[in-house]
Design a protein around this motif. Structure first.
Motif, PDB file in Angstrom:
ATOM      1  N   SER A  39       0.811  -1.219   0.000  1.00  0.00           N
ATOM      2  CA  SER A  39       0.000   0.000   0.000  1.00  0.00           C
ATOM      3  C   SER A  39       0.848   1.275   0.000  1.00  0.00           C
ATOM      4  N   PRO A  40       1.869   1.394   0.844  1.00  0.00           N
ATOM      5  CA  PRO A  40       2.692   2.606   0.775  1.00  0.00           C
ATOM      6  C   PRO A  40       3.406   2.767  -0.563  1.00  0.00           C
ATOM      7  N   MET A  42       2.147   2.547  -3.341  1.00  0.00           N
ATOM      8  CA  MET A  42       1.268   3.283  -4.245  1.00  0.00           C
ATOM      9  C   MET A  42       1.613   4.768  -4.253  1.00  0.00           C
ATOM     10  N   GLY A  43       2.299   5.234  -3.214  1.00  0.00           N
ATOM     11  CA  GLY A  43       2.748   6.619  -3.183  1.00  0.00           C
ATOM     12  C   GLY A  43       3.732   6.939  -4.294  1.00  0.00           C
ATOM     13  N   LEU A  44       4.322   5.903  -4.865  1.00  0.00           N
ATOM     14  CA  LEU A  44       5.239   6.122  -5.985  1.00  0.00           C
ATOM     15  C   LEU A  44       4.514   6.672  -7.210  1.00  0.00           C
ATOM     16  N   SER A  45       3.195   6.506  -7.258  1.00  0.00           N
ATOM     17  CA  SER A  45       2.459   7.052  -8.400  1.00  0.00           C
ATOM     18  C   SER A  45       2.558   8.578  -8.431  1.00  0.00           C
ATOM     19  N   TYR A  46       2.595   9.228  -7.260  1.00  0.00           N
ATOM     20  CA  TYR A  46       2.756  10.684  -7.219  1.00  0.00           C
ATOM     21  C   TYR A  46       4.110  11.085  -7.783  1.00  0.00           C
ATOM     22  N   VAL A  72       8.034  11.950   0.064  1.00  0.00           N
ATOM     23  CA  VAL A  72       7.323  10.711  -0.267  1.00  0.00           C
ATOM     24  C   VAL A  72       8.299   9.548  -0.336  1.00  0.00           C
ATOM     25  N   GLY A  75       9.438   8.588   3.130  1.00  0.00           N
ATOM     26  CA  GLY A  75       8.361   7.889   3.831  1.00  0.00           C
ATOM     27  C   GLY A  75       8.205   6.456   3.362  1.00  0.00           C
ATOM     28  N   ILE A  76       8.257   6.246   2.058  1.00  0.00           N
ATOM     29  CA  ILE A  76       8.141   4.892   1.520  1.00  0.00           C
ATOM     30  C   ILE A  76       9.310   4.038   2.001  1.00  0.00           C
TER      31      ILE A  76
END
Length: 87
Positions: A39-40, A42-46, A72, A75-76
């Motif tokens: 789930s974290p 998915m932050g790579l999409s930003y 980001v 955090g990931i």
């Protein structure tokens, strides 16, 4: 049909295809990783959207956005690394 409409349909089709591809990758990732790790990521999409918008569309990526991308990524890294001490 005008050339602008054809181009719009082309980009829409490409967008839909990429979304389907992303969804397939998400399901594949869930077979390999626990949800708490996947789930974290998915932050790579930003990060990807910001970088590709700069490369493909020559959008300006300002200092604030670079700082956001860095936050980001940090955090990931913190969430997905197992060798860090637990708090």
């Amino acid at each position: 049909m005008s050339s602008q409409l054809k181009l719009a349909k082309l980009w829409t089709g490409i967008g839909i295809a990429l979304h389907v591809f992303q969804l397939a990758l998400w399901f594949f990732a869930l077979t390999l990783l626990p949800l708490s790790v996947a789930s974290p990521l998915m932050g790579l999409s930003y990060v990807t959207v910001a970088l590709l918008s700069g490369l493909l569309f020559k959008e300006n990526i300002g200092t604030r956005r670079w700082i956001g991308i860095l936050i980001v990524l940090i955090g990931i890294t913190l969430v997905t690394r197992n060798d860090l001490p637990k708090i």
